[in-house]
Design a protein around this motif. Structure first.
Motif, PDB file in Angstrom:
ATOM      1  N   MET A  18       0.971  -1.441  -0.212  1.00  0.00           N
ATOM      2  CA  MET A  18       0.025   0.032   0.048  1.00  0.00           C
ATOM      3  C   MET A  18       1.135   1.312  -0.195  1.00  0.00           C
ATOM      4  N   ALA A  19       1.972   1.308   0.786  1.00  0.00           N
ATOM      5  CA  ALA A  19       2.878   2.418   0.753  1.00  0.00           C
ATOM      6  C   ALA A  19       3.282   2.777  -0.277  1.00  0.00           C
ATOM      7  N   GLY A  20       3.627   1.602  -1.011  1.00  0.00           N
ATOM      8  CA  GLY A  20       4.409   1.851  -2.440  1.00  0.00           C
ATOM      9  C   GLY A  20       3.554   2.692  -3.498  1.00  0.00           C
ATOM     10  N   ALA A  21       2.238   2.288  -3.318  1.00  0.00           N
ATOM     11  CA  ALA A  21       1.282   2.695  -4.147  1.00  0.00           C
ATOM     12  C   ALA A  21       1.109   4.065  -3.882  1.00  0.00           C
ATOM     13  N   VAL A  22       0.832   4.422  -2.538  1.00  0.00           N
ATOM     14  CA  VAL A  22       0.948   5.856  -2.164  1.00  0.00           C
ATOM     15  C   VAL A  22       2.129   6.754  -2.882  1.00  0.00           C
ATOM     16  N   LEU A  23       3.181   5.957  -2.656  1.00  0.00           N
ATOM     17  CA  LEU A  23       4.251   7.062  -3.093  1.00  0.00           C
ATOM     18  C   LEU A  23       4.412   7.018  -4.659  1.00  0.00           C
ATOM     19  N   GLU A  24       3.737   6.097  -5.263  1.00  0.00           N
ATOM     20  CA  GLU A  24       3.842   6.132  -6.805  1.00  0.00           C
ATOM     21  C   GLU A  24       2.739   7.374  -7.134  1.00  0.00           C
ATOM     22  N   GLY A  25       1.637   7.334  -6.482  1.00  0.00           N
ATOM     23  CA  GLY A  25       0.897   8.471  -6.561  1.00  0.00           C
ATOM     24  C   GLY A  25       1.472   9.721  -6.417  1.00  0.00           C
ATOM     25  N   MET A  26       2.109   9.982  -5.352  1.00  0.00           N
ATOM     26  CA  MET A  26       2.689  11.384  -4.863  1.00  0.00           C
ATOM     27  C   MET A  26       3.499  11.603  -6.043  1.00  0.00           C
ATOM     28  N   LYS A  27       4.660  10.552  -6.412  1.00  0.00           N
ATOM     29  CA  LYS A  27       5.593  11.062  -7.724  1.00  0.00           C
ATOM     30  C   LYS A  27       4.741  11.454  -8.839  1.00  0.00           C
ATOM     31  N   ALA A  28       3.729  10.568  -9.231  1.00  0.00           N
ATOM     32  CA  ALA A  28       3.134  11.028 -10.632  1.00  0.00           C
ATOM     33  C   ALA A  28       2.567  12.262 -10.454  1.00  0.00           C
ATOM     34  N   ALA A  29       2.007  12.961  -9.344  1.00  0.00           N
ATOM     35  CA  ALA A  29       1.547  14.178  -9.014  1.00  0.00           C
ATOM     36  C   ALA A  29       2.586  15.098  -9.170  1.00  0.00           C
ATOM     37  N   GLY A  30       3.881  14.740  -9.233  1.00  0.00           N
ATOM     38  CA  GLY A  30       5.172  15.697  -9.274  1.00  0.00           C
ATOM     39  C   GLY A  30       5.795  16.014  -8.081  1.00  0.00           C
ATOM     40  N   ALA A  31       5.408  15.195  -6.868  1.00  0.00           N
ATOM     41  CA  ALA A  31       6.061  15.634  -5.644  1.00  0.00           C
ATOM     42  C   ALA A  31       7.315  15.206  -5.447  1.00  0.00           C
ATOM     43  N   ASP A  32       8.285  15.716  -4.532  1.00  0.00           N
ATOM     44  CA  ASP A  32       9.627  15.279  -4.099  1.00  0.00           C
ATOM     45  C   ASP A  32       8.831  14.255  -3.073  1.00  0.00           C
ATOM     46  N   ALA A  33       8.931  13.078  -3.177  1.00  0.00           N
ATOM     47  CA  ALA A  33       8.335  12.145  -2.309  1.00  0.00           C
ATOM     48  C   ALA A  33       9.154  11.172  -1.800  1.00  0.00           C
ATOM     49  N   ALA A  34       9.158  10.748  -0.607  1.00  0.00           N
ATOM     50  CA  ALA A  34      10.326   9.717  -0.062  1.00  0.00           C
ATOM     51  C   ALA A  34       9.335   8.857   0.865  1.00  0.00           C
ATOM     52  N   LEU A  35       9.832   7.679   0.708  1.00  0.00           N
ATOM     53  CA  LEU A  35       9.306   6.595   1.710  1.00  0.00           C
ATOM     54  C   LEU A  35      10.384   6.115   2.832  1.00  0.00           C
ATOM     55  N   LEU A  36       9.692   6.267   4.176  1.00  0.00           N
ATOM     56  CA  LEU A  36      10.854   5.850   5.346  1.00  0.00           C
ATOM     57  C   LEU A  36      10.015   5.082   6.110  1.00  0.00           C
ATOM     58  N   THR A  37      10.568   4.176   6.673  1.00  0.00           N
ATOM     59  CA  THR A  37      10.216   3.087   7.864  1.00  0.00           C
ATOM     60  C   THR A  37      10.559   3.986   9.170  1.00  0.00           C
ATOM     61  N   PRO A  38       9.826   3.579  10.255  1.00  0.00           N
ATOM     62  CA  PRO A  38      10.072   4.173  11.421  1.00  0.00           C
ATOM     63  C   PRO A  38      11.329   4.424  12.044  1.00  0.00           C
ATOM     64  N   ASP A  39      12.483   3.443  11.696  1.00  0.00           N
ATOM     65  CA  ASP A  39      13.995   3.611  12.253  1.00  0.00           C
ATOM     66  C   ASP A  39      14.574   4.867  11.440  1.00  0.00           C
ATOM     67  N   GLN A  40      13.901   5.015  10.304  1.00  0.00           N
ATOM     68  CA  GLN A  40      14.502   6.338   9.438  1.00  0.00           C
ATOM     69  C   GLN A  40      13.966   7.841   9.932  1.00  0.00           C
ATOM     70  N   VAL A  41      12.897   7.666  10.605  1.00  0.00           N
ATOM     71  CA  VAL A  41      12.278   9.093  11.132  1.00  0.00           C
ATOM     72  C   VAL A  41      12.979   9.847  12.007  1.00  0.00           C
ATOM     73  N   THR A  42      13.212  11.012  11.823  1.00  0.00           N
ATOM     74  CA  THR A  42      13.808  11.873  13.036  1.00  0.00           C
ATOM     75  C   THR A  42      13.081  12.877  12.964  1.00  0.00           C
ATOM     76  N   PRO A  43      13.256  13.945  13.870  1.00  0.00           N
ATOM     77  CA  PRO A  43      12.293  15.259  13.872  1.00  0.00           C
ATOM     78  C   PRO A  43      12.712  16.022  12.446  1.00  0.00           C
ATOM     79  N   ALA A  44      14.033  15.973  12.015  1.00  0.00           N
ATOM     80  CA  ALA A  44      14.320  16.605  10.916  1.00  0.00           C
ATOM     81  C   ALA A  44      13.720  15.945   9.672  1.00  0.00           C
ATOM     82  N   SER A  45      13.387  14.893   9.649  1.00  0.00           N
ATOM     83  CA  SER A  45      12.619  14.246   8.482  1.00  0.00           C
ATOM     84  C   SER A  45      11.556  15.144   7.983  1.00  0.00           C
ATOM     85  N   LEU A  46      10.603  15.645   8.870  1.00  0.00           N
ATOM     86  CA  LEU A  46       9.426  16.320   8.727  1.00  0.00           C
ATOM     87  C   LEU A  46       9.801  18.049   8.232  1.00  0.00           C
ATOM     88  N   SER A  47      10.890  18.200   8.197  1.00  0.00           N
ATOM     89  CA  SER A  47      11.243  19.698   8.239  1.00  0.00           C
ATOM     90  C   SER A  47      10.797  19.835   6.519  1.00  0.00           C
TER      91      SER A  47
END
Ligand code: FMN
Length: 141
Positions: A18-47
Motif C-alpha cells: 500500500m505504501a508503495g502505491a501511495v508513493l507512486e501517486g505522490m510521484k505521479a503528481a510531481g511531488a518530491d516524495a520519500a518512503l521511510l520506515t520508523p527507524d529512519q524517521v527523525t524530527p528533521a525528516s518532517l522539515s
C-alpha cells in the motif's frame, strides 16, 4: 515542488505494498516524495514536508505496531500541525477498530486528516492499490 513523505511499518508486506502505491501517486503528481520506515524517521525528516501518509497494520489487539511504529508516531504527532495527513493499513480478522482508534488519536492531536483512511484485509487488491495511488496524488496536490 511539494515535499511529501510516506512513513510505514509492515511485517509481512501488505502495508508495504500500500505504501508503495501511495508513493507512486505522490510521484505521479510531481511531488518530491520519500518512503521511510520508523527507524529512519527523525524530527528533521518532517522539515519542509507539506503532506504525510502514514501506514501501519492492525497489530497486538487492535493497536498499532508497538515496538517501532507507535513510539515513532508518538514522537512526531505533535509536529504535524499544518501538514496534510492520510492514514492507511492492512488488517486480518478485525473490524477496523485499530484504524478508528488511530484516527481518534490523530484528531485529538490536531492532525489534519485530509483523506478517508484506506484499510484492506490482508494483501491489497488492484482497487485498493488504485485508492492508495489516489491518496498519494491528493496529498501531493
Ligand atoms: C502479532 C499480530 C497481531 C495482529 N493483530 C490483529 C488485530 O488485532 N486485528 C486484525 O484485524 N488483524 C491483526 N493482525 C493481522 C494483520 O493486521 C494482517 O495480517 C495484516 O495484513 C498485516 O499487514 P502487514 O503485511 O503490513 O504486516 C495481526 C497480525 C499479527 C502478526
Amino acid at each position: 515542488m511539494k515535499k511529501t513523505l510516506v512513513i510505514y511499518w509492515s511485517g509481512t508486506g501488505n502495508t508495504e505494498a500500500m505504501a508503495g502505491a501511495v508513493l507512486e501517486g505522490m510521484k505521479a503528481a510531481g511531488a518530491d516524495a520519500a518512503l521511510l520506515t520508523p527507524d529512519q524517521v527523525t524530527p528533521a525528516s518532517l522539515s519542509g514536508v507539506s503532506s504525510v501518509a502514514m501506514g501501519c497494520p492492525a497489530m497486538g489487539s487492535e493497536v498499532l505496531e508497538e515496538m517501532e511504529f507507535q513510539p515513532m508516531f508518538d514522537s512526531i504527532k505533535n509536529q504535524m500541525g499544518g501538514k496534510a495527513v492520510g492514514l492507511f493499513g492492512s488488517f486480518g480478522w478485525g473490524d477496523g477498530e485499530w484504524m478508528r482508534s488511530w484516527e481518534k488519536d490523530c484528531d485529538d492531536a490536531g492532525i489534519n486528516r485530509v483523506c478517508d483512511s484506506i484499510t484492506c484485509c490482508e494483501a491489497p487488491d488492484d482497487d485498493v492499490l488504485a485508492a492508495c495511488q489516489a491518496m498519494g496524488r491528493k496529498l501531493a496536490e
